[in-house]
Enzyme design. Sequence first.
Site: not given
Length: 150
Positions: A51, A74, A81
């Site tokens: 986002e 991350v 993913h």
Amino acid sequence: MPNLNDQYSIVVSQFNEGITNKLLQGALTRFQELKIPEENIHIFRVPGAIEIPLTTKLLAKTKKYNAIICLGAVIRGETSHYDYVCQQVSAGCMQVMLEYKIPVIFGILTTENEKQAEDRAGGKEGHKGIEAVETAISMLKVISSIADVR
């Protein structure tokens, strides 16, 4: 010395919040050390790293900010993913920077594991939140020097 009138926004992911809060605290501490007024720093929290680019684009579009700092973490999991998220977030931030000609600082950790993230959020590998502030200020100086040449 930074321009004390510059406006900054910080977009910070809430996913991996233990890490991202450390990044944010480091950034805010560095701004405080540089005597940047609190009212010139605007924090926007988003659910996850994916986002960040949209929020960054909306902020850039307002033309209120001299630089946007993106903070997130991350951490690789057991699926692919991770690769998709890293690629999309980095490409999205770069696109905003080039489209709006504003420094968009990529302070998003992309690590293999949580230990590596901890090491980069104030551990043995330094503090990427602090480095993001330094990079934003450096880029504003570069941009200012280019404008002065014209």
